[in-house]
Write a protein that holds these residues in place. Structure first.
Motif, PDB file in Angstrom:
ATOM      1  N   MET A 153      78.035 -48.582 -37.840  1.00  0.00           N
ATOM      2  CA  MET A 153      77.432 -47.142 -37.674  1.00  0.00           C
ATOM      3  C   MET A 153      77.597 -47.185 -39.704  1.00  0.00           C
ATOM      4  SD  MET A 153      76.955 -44.215 -36.147  1.00  0.00           S
ATOM      5  CE  MET A 153      78.340 -44.855 -34.547  1.00  0.00           C
ATOM      6  N   THR A 154      75.881 -46.072 -39.500  1.00  0.00           N
ATOM      7  CA  THR A 154      75.857 -45.637 -40.456  1.00  0.00           C
ATOM      8  C   THR A 154      75.961 -43.759 -41.019  1.00  0.00           C
ATOM      9  OG1 THR A 154      73.474 -46.025 -40.607  1.00  0.00           O
ATOM     10  CG2 THR A 154      74.651 -48.031 -41.303  1.00  0.00           C
ATOM     11  N   TRP A 155      76.070 -43.567 -42.139  1.00  0.00           N
ATOM     12  CA  TRP A 155      75.946 -42.700 -42.504  1.00  0.00           C
ATOM     13  C   TRP A 155      75.160 -42.432 -43.692  1.00  0.00           C
ATOM     14  CZ3 TRP A 155      79.860 -45.005 -40.903  1.00  0.00           C
ATOM     15  CH2 TRP A 155      80.749 -44.416 -39.464  1.00  0.00           C
ATOM     16  N   TRP A 156      74.547 -41.347 -44.234  1.00  0.00           N
ATOM     17  CA  TRP A 156      74.001 -40.866 -45.062  1.00  0.00           C
ATOM     18  C   TRP A 156      73.700 -38.598 -45.802  1.00  0.00           C
ATOM     19  CZ3 TRP A 156      69.943 -44.188 -46.840  1.00  0.00           C
ATOM     20  CH2 TRP A 156      70.247 -45.444 -46.038  1.00  0.00           C
ATOM     21  N   GLY A 157      73.627 -39.800 -47.015  1.00  0.00           N
ATOM     22  CA  GLY A 157      73.996 -38.350 -48.037  1.00  0.00           C
ATOM     23  C   GLY A 157      72.808 -37.210 -47.622  1.00  0.00           C
ATOM     24  N   GLN A 158      72.697 -35.960 -49.042  1.00  0.00           N
ATOM     25  CA  GLN A 158      71.646 -35.443 -47.990  1.00  0.00           C
ATOM     26  C   GLN A 158      70.936 -35.378 -49.613  1.00  0.00           C
ATOM     27  OE1 GLN A 158      74.812 -34.993 -50.147  1.00  0.00           O
ATOM     28  NE2 GLN A 158      74.253 -33.926 -51.731  1.00  0.00           N
ATOM     29  N   GLY A 159      71.613 -36.449 -50.459  1.00  0.00           N
ATOM     30  CA  GLY A 159      70.141 -36.909 -51.077  1.00  0.00           C
ATOM     31  C   GLY A 159      70.093 -35.389 -52.908  1.00  0.00           C
ATOM     32  N   THR A 160      69.918 -36.522 -53.540  1.00  0.00           N
ATOM     33  CA  THR A 160      69.847 -35.551 -54.747  1.00  0.00           C
ATOM     34  C   THR A 160      68.544 -35.699 -56.029  1.00  0.00           C
ATOM     35  OG1 THR A 160      71.064 -34.941 -56.871  1.00  0.00           O
ATOM     36  CG2 THR A 160      71.675 -37.441 -56.031  1.00  0.00           C
ATOM     37  N   GLN A 161      67.888 -35.007 -56.211  1.00  0.00           N
ATOM     38  CA  GLN A 161      66.811 -35.188 -57.192  1.00  0.00           C
ATOM     39  C   GLN A 161      66.793 -35.861 -58.773  1.00  0.00           C
ATOM     40  OE1 GLN A 161      63.545 -34.841 -55.817  1.00  0.00           O
ATOM     41  NE2 GLN A 161      62.992 -36.233 -57.808  1.00  0.00           N
ATOM     42  N   VAL A 162      66.313 -36.897 -59.059  1.00  0.00           N
ATOM     43  CA  VAL A 162      66.405 -37.488 -60.100  1.00  0.00           C
ATOM     44  C   VAL A 162      64.958 -37.376 -60.421  1.00  0.00           C
ATOM     45  CG1 VAL A 162      66.403 -39.191 -61.833  1.00  0.00           C
ATOM     46  CG2 VAL A 162      68.054 -38.708 -59.819  1.00  0.00           C
ATOM     47  N   THR A 163      64.627 -36.603 -61.658  1.00  0.00           N
ATOM     48  CA  THR A 163      63.523 -36.647 -62.079  1.00  0.00           C
ATOM     49  C   THR A 163      63.375 -37.123 -63.721  1.00  0.00           C
ATOM     50  OG1 THR A 163      62.334 -34.428 -60.987  1.00  0.00           O
ATOM     51  CG2 THR A 163      61.290 -35.154 -62.858  1.00  0.00           C
TER      52      THR A 163
END
Length: 117
Positions: free
Chosen positions: A104-114
């Motif tokens: 089973m795996t889970w993911w975060g919502q993501g964060t932008q890196v520029t």
């Protein structure tokens, strides 16, 4: 049942540094294998780095020597220290957590890196 919340993204100049954080809840953090992935515009999601329950780390060749993954089981947090950033590092970065054997795996919502040149 496992929730992952990321933070720390932002805009930096080439050569700069950022530290991403991902806080997990909903299970015993110490049993999780953890990793970071990223997705740049027009590209597929790619694996960046991971750290096992026992603290063993692995890195993609593109970030080895510049990025460091670490975990703090007392804070239920996995970190990604990113140094000497360049434009190729621009992407949305996602935290990933997995049970043993990746059943089973889970993911975060993501964060932008520029990273600006």
């Amino acid at each position: 049942q496992v929730q992952l919340v990321e933070s720390g993204g932002g805009l930096v100049h080439s050569g700069g540094s950022l530290r991403l954080s991902c806080v997990a809840s909903g299970t015993d953090f110490s049993i999780l294998d953890l990793g970071w992935y990223r997705q740049a515009p027009g590209k597929q999601r790619e694996w960046v780095t991971d750290i096992t329950r026992g603290g063993r780390t692995n890195y993609a060749g593109s970030v080895e020597g510049r990025f460091t993954i670490s975990r703090d089981n007392n804070k239920n947090t996995v970190y990604l220290q990113m140094n000497n950033l360049n434009a190729e590092d621009t992407a949305v970065y996602y935290c990933n957590a997995a049970l043993p054997g990746r059943v089973m795996t889970w993911w975060g919502q993501g964060t932008q890196v520029t990273v600006s040149s």
